[in-house]
Design a protein around this motif. Structure first.
Motif, PDB file in Angstrom:
ATOM      1  N   VAL A   4       0.853  -1.187   0.000  1.00  0.00           N
ATOM      2  CA  VAL A   4       0.000   0.000   0.000  1.00  0.00           C
ATOM      3  C   VAL A   4       0.883   1.230   0.000  1.00  0.00           C
ATOM      4  O   VAL A   4       1.719   1.409   0.898  1.00  0.00           O
ATOM      5  CB  VAL A   4      -0.930   0.002   1.229  1.00  0.00           C
ATOM      6  CG1 VAL A   4      -1.781   1.260   1.240  1.00  0.00           C
ATOM      7  CG2 VAL A   4      -1.793  -1.241   1.238  1.00  0.00           C
ATOM      8  N   TRP A   7      -2.263   4.887   2.727  1.00  0.00           N
ATOM      9  CA  TRP A   7      -3.432   4.343   3.421  1.00  0.00           C
ATOM     10  C   TRP A   7      -4.520   5.403   3.480  1.00  0.00           C
ATOM     11  O   TRP A   7      -4.295   6.533   3.896  1.00  0.00           O
ATOM     12  CB  TRP A   7      -3.082   3.909   4.832  1.00  0.00           C
ATOM     13  CG  TRP A   7      -2.320   2.614   4.890  1.00  0.00           C
ATOM     14  CD1 TRP A   7      -0.979   2.452   4.977  1.00  0.00           C
ATOM     15  CD2 TRP A   7      -2.890   1.302   4.871  1.00  0.00           C
ATOM     16  NE1 TRP A   7      -0.650   1.121   5.010  1.00  0.00           N
ATOM     17  CE2 TRP A   7      -1.810   0.380   4.944  1.00  0.00           C
ATOM     18  CE3 TRP A   7      -4.189   0.807   4.795  1.00  0.00           C
ATOM     19  CZ2 TRP A   7      -1.996  -0.987   4.939  1.00  0.00           C
ATOM     20  CZ3 TRP A   7      -4.387  -0.548   4.794  1.00  0.00           C
ATOM     21  CH2 TRP A   7      -3.303  -1.447   4.873  1.00  0.00           C
ATOM     22  N   ARG A  11      -9.025   1.895   2.420  1.00  0.00           N
ATOM     23  CA  ARG A  11      -8.054   0.810   2.474  1.00  0.00           C
ATOM     24  C   ARG A  11      -7.918   0.258   3.887  1.00  0.00           C
ATOM     25  O   ARG A  11      -7.722  -0.947   4.077  1.00  0.00           O
ATOM     26  CB  ARG A  11      -6.701   1.295   1.935  1.00  0.00           C
ATOM     27  CG  ARG A  11      -6.749   1.547   0.424  1.00  0.00           C
ATOM     28  CD  ARG A  11      -5.484   2.178  -0.099  1.00  0.00           C
ATOM     29  NE  ARG A  11      -5.522   2.249  -1.560  1.00  0.00           N
ATOM     30  CZ  ARG A  11      -4.564   2.776  -2.310  1.00  0.00           C
ATOM     31  NH1 ARG A  11      -3.476   3.303  -1.718  1.00  0.00           N
ATOM     32  NH2 ARG A  11      -4.683   2.785  -3.629  1.00  0.00           N
TER      33      ARG A  11
END
Length: 536
Positions: A4, A7, A11
């Motif tokens: 990722v 964030w 998410r």
């Protein structure tokens, strides 16, 4: 593992769902208050602080493999929604979920399916990947299991009767294949055929097995509508979720057929397994699910069938629809007397198909059974005999390198060259054109289940030395759950076999046609039930 970059609330919500945490448990794991987690749900686009980004990275890194797989699929789908489940999935299903996420990211054959879906649906590239990922996330293992069990309760005879009702009165001498055997027992199949297509005794040799490859078809496949698209997305997701094999191998597509006594002619074009699997192959599941739910077959209950193959005329119009299919053969191998078997006979082989195959899963079939497709020589491989020889190598003699369901790439210029043949196949090749063995097409039909063409065939090895020398080398491949053996002299057991409700329609068609021909060529080794067919 999914990485990722930034964030967001969405998410973070996806990670929570992937971990199957409540708001309270997720807040405790991250060391934040409950209102913070609630805020992420209310504002999914919010970008989180650097400290929280690091904390979420740590939680993701320490998650189980199945949780990482769920999260990866949700990220691909671009959604944080994942309905609550009652407890964790089983270990086997966890492994399938992990495999699903890995295949979505790295399987070239799944990528081909997604690319075809984007193009056929008119979507922007990548749309199919997101939709399939979202569908995989939503799959319910218990629901899939219930559906599989429900489908298993629908018998071949139920399918044949339903299709007969749906398509109504046949046309131009065509009808479904039915037979009477033994003491008058009857069986019906879903194979649409014609009297001229049966008992053709066509040697599968170049001078009589003469269908040709044409460069193109006369029309483009039908564009996908919303019902077709939904079915294709669901099939792809279930292929991933159940870890079923799908290989984008080339297939022959029937354009025209000219079948008669001792001859096979006509024309084939080319298609791919993915295009077949995501169109015509969807018809079987739609039908079986309707029957399992007690719904009568109609335009309302079978929308895909109504769209793709609505009537008998469309079944026979192979030029203007997707018509893939294959060859399947009853294999009979001469054996000398041995032990309790006091007379010479033929060993007859029947397979129970495994649950991971896309075609005739968990059904009885003759062996070999295969899709008709090219290996390396697209022109010469149009011969039905070429496909059956290859399948003997793959399904009974252990040649994995000619298995197109394992890989669609082939680097050998001639994988069936004499120098590469297994010992059993080399023996057969050395005795081509003699009375030691024969391979014939016994009948042709179009299966109403998915519109497939079916070349029913018979392989008879008359020389006992083959079994004596190579009997221990014969074994079914991964597509079979098990292999059954029958004697050509055991009339009562063969009658029970014919009446077994587990047969696939095309498998029973090939068995009956094969036994009829074996009775003619097998001499005193054979004592099979009398079989009389009719077309209606």
């Amino acid at each position: 593992m999914e990485v990722v970059d930034v964030w967001t609330g969405q998410r973070a919500n996806a990670l929570q769902r992937a971990l199957r945490f409540t708001n309270e448990a997720f807040a405790e794991r991250l060391g934040v208050n409950l209102r913070t987690v609630a805020k992420w749900h209310a504002k999914p686009d919010v970008q989180l602080s650097p400290e929280m980004q690091e904390a979420l990275d740590t939680v993701l890194f320490g998650a189980t493999e199945q949780a990482k797989a769920r999260f990866g699929l949700m990220m691909t789908a671009g959604t944080a929604t994942d309905p609550d489940r009652n407890g964790e999935t089983s270990t086997a299903k966890d492994k399938d979920l992990i495999a699903a996420e890995q295949r979505l990211n790295s399987d070239a054959h799944i990528a081909a399916a997604l690319e075809w879906l984007d193009a056929s649906a008119g979507w922007a590239p990548g749309t199919a990947r997101k939709r399939v990922a979202a569908e995989v996330v939503q799959l319910d293992a218990s629901e899939l299991g219930d559906r599989t069990r429900s489908r298993g309760r629908v018998q071949r005879a139920d399918v044949a009767a339903a299709l007969s009702a749906f398509y109504g009165t046949p046309m131009d001498g065509h009808g479904t294949y039915r037979a009477t055997y033994g003491d008058g027992r009857e069986v019906a199949t879903s194979v649409l055929t014609h009297a001229d297509w049966l008992d053709i005794a066509c040697p599968l040799q170049p001078d009589s097995d003469r269908a040709a490859l044409v460069g193109s078809t006369s029309s483009e496949p039908l564009p996908l509508d919303d019902v077709s698209i939904d079915g294709a997305v669901r099939r792809t997701a279930e292929t991933l979720g159940l870890n079923t094999t799908m290989v984008d191998a080339p297939l022959y597509r029937l354009i025209d057929v000219d079948v008669g006594k001792q001859r096979i002619g006509g024309a084939f074009g080319l298609t791919s397994f993915v295009q077949y699997a995501l169109t015509m192959d969807l018809l079987e599941a739609e039908l079986v699910d309707a029957l399992a739910a007690g719904r009568e077959p109609s335009a309302d209950t079978l929308p895909l069938r109504t769209r793709l193959m609505p009537d008998t005329a469309s079944v026979l119009d192979t030029r203007n629809r997707m018509c893939a299919g294959g060859a399947l053969a009853l294999t009979a191998i001469a054996r000398p007397p041995s032990g309790r078997r006091t007379q010479p006979d033929y060993l007859l082989l029947v397979q129970e198909r495994g649950g991971k195959v896309l075609n005739a899963a968990s059904r009885l079939a003759v062996i070999p059974k295969c899709f008709h497709g090219p290996l390396t020589d697209y022109s010469d491989d149009t011969q039905i005999g070429s496909t059956l020889r290859r399948e003997l190598e793959e399904e009974l003699f252990g040649r994995d390198d000619v298995d197109s369901t394992v890989t669609s790439s082939q680097r050998h210029a001639d994988p069936m060259h004499a120098s590469r043949l297994s010992q059993p196949m080399a023996w057969l090749a050395a005795h081509d054109g003699t009375d030691h063995w024969q391979m014939e097409c016994t009948g042709f039909g179009l299966n109403l289940v998915s519109g497939n063409f079916e070349f029913a065939s018979l392989i008879v090895i008359h020389d006992e030395t083959f079994w004596t020398t190579y009997g221990g080398d014969i074994a079914a491949n991964w597509e079979s759950e098990s292999l059954r053996r029958y004697s050509s002299r055991d009339r009562n057991l063969l009658e029970d076999l014919i009446g077994d409700r587990a047969w696939s329609n095309e498998g029973l068609f090939a068995l009956l046609q094969g036994l009829r021909r074996l009775a003619q060529v097998g001499g005193s080794r054979v004592d099979v039930p009398a079989i009389e067919w009719e077309v209606r």
